[in-house]
Write a protein that holds these residues in place. Structure first.
Motif, short mmCIF file in Angstrom:
data_model
loop_
_atom_site.label_atom_id
_atom_site.label_comp_id
_atom_site.label_asym_id
_atom_site.label_seq_id
_atom_site.Cartn_x
_atom_site.Cartn_y
_atom_site.Cartn_z
N ALA A 33 41.58 45.28 30.42
CA ALA A 33 42.11 44.64 29.21
C ALA A 33 41.37 43.33 28.96
O ALA A 33 41.98 42.27 28.79
CB ALA A 33 43.61 44.41 29.37
N THR A 44 41.66 48.57 23.62
CA THR A 44 42.45 47.62 24.40
C THR A 44 41.59 46.68 25.25
O THR A 44 42.11 45.84 25.97
CB THR A 44 43.38 48.38 25.35
OG1 THR A 44 42.58 49.30 26.12
CG2 THR A 44 44.45 49.16 24.59
N GLY A 45 40.29 46.82 25.18
CA GLY A 45 39.43 45.98 26.00
C GLY A 45 38.08 46.62 26.21
O GLY A 45 37.32 46.80 25.28
#
Lengths: 136, 107
Positions: A18, A95-96
């Motif tokens: 993340a 998400t990352g």
């Protein structure tokens, strides 16, 4: 002709973090940060730069093979009779970052060399205390 | 949750236990009595160590009359001597440390 002479195996680890690619890139390429999660080192992000990773059990001889900032990093990884290549691939995700590490080039004969008398039994047992200390 | 590797490493972390295991590897099958003579600790202590080694799959026992004979299972170490499985475990744990570092870099 034998199939086994050219057959190699790889270790692949993939994980979603993340965190943004640039931050992960720093952790993979800045010596003081590399030391925090991998080993002490004299890494320089320049193709053909030779560097050494030093652990309490020995060292790994490396050479930078490929650099594509925030996307890909590859270096050779030679230790204890093993000649392999470690390749990092960073892919941005919702998400990352998706991080993929492949260590390629394990030949069956290298494996035997490792498991054999030279780097096997005695040395292995002698190093167990250190290995266990690292697991804790 | 401990992995099979962790269990084997912990079992062999104790020097006395490692000595017993090495003796069984070199000398073949032996009784508790025979192992006690060489181990420098009491027979109950040796039995306890053998119990830990057995749980880790590193030794096998065979009962014959009042004697128990122990043999080493060297093949139990095979996963540790296999490069790919060993490196997989190594990198998994490096990834954990990398994750820790990334979290600390936030602060």
């Amino acid at each position: 002709m034998t199939m086994t002479s050219t057959e190699t195996r790889s270790v692949v680890i993939e994980r979603d973090f993340a965190h943004a690619p640039d931050k992960i890139w720093r952790a993979l390429t800045q010596p003081h940060l590399i030391a925090e999660w991998l080993m002490k080192n004299d890494f320089v992000p320049t193709v053909d730069h030779r560097f050494t990773l030093t652990g309490d059990w020995g060292s790994v001889d490396c050479k930078v093979l490929e650099i594509e900032p925030q996307r890909a990093l590859a270096y050779s990884w030679d230790a204890m009779g093993l000649e392999s290549v470690v390749t990092w691939t960073l892919t941005p995700s919702a998400t990352g970052t998706h991080v993929r590490m492949e260590q390629a080039g394990f030949r069956p004969d290298q494996q035997q060399a490792f498991a054999g008398a030279k780097f096997g039994w005695q040395k292995f047992l002698a190093n167990l205390d250190e290995v266990v200390a690292r697991i804790d | 949750m401990p992995t099979p590797h962790d269990i084997i490493f912990s079992a062999l972390a104790d020097p006395t236990r490692r000595g017993i295991f090495e003796r069984l590897c070199r000398g073949g099958e032996q009784t508790v009595g025979g192992l006690t003579a060489a181990a420098g600790v009491s027979q109950p202590a040796v039995s306890k160590h053998l119990g830990v080694l057995k749980k880790a799959g590193l030794v096998l026992d065979r009962h014959e009359g009042r004697q128990t004979h122990y043999t080493a299972r060297r093949q139990a170490l095979a996963p540790l001597l296999d490069w790919t499985s060993q490196m997989t475990e190594f990198w998994e744990s490096r990834f954990d440390d990398l994750d820790d570092l990334l979290k600390r870099m936030d602060q």
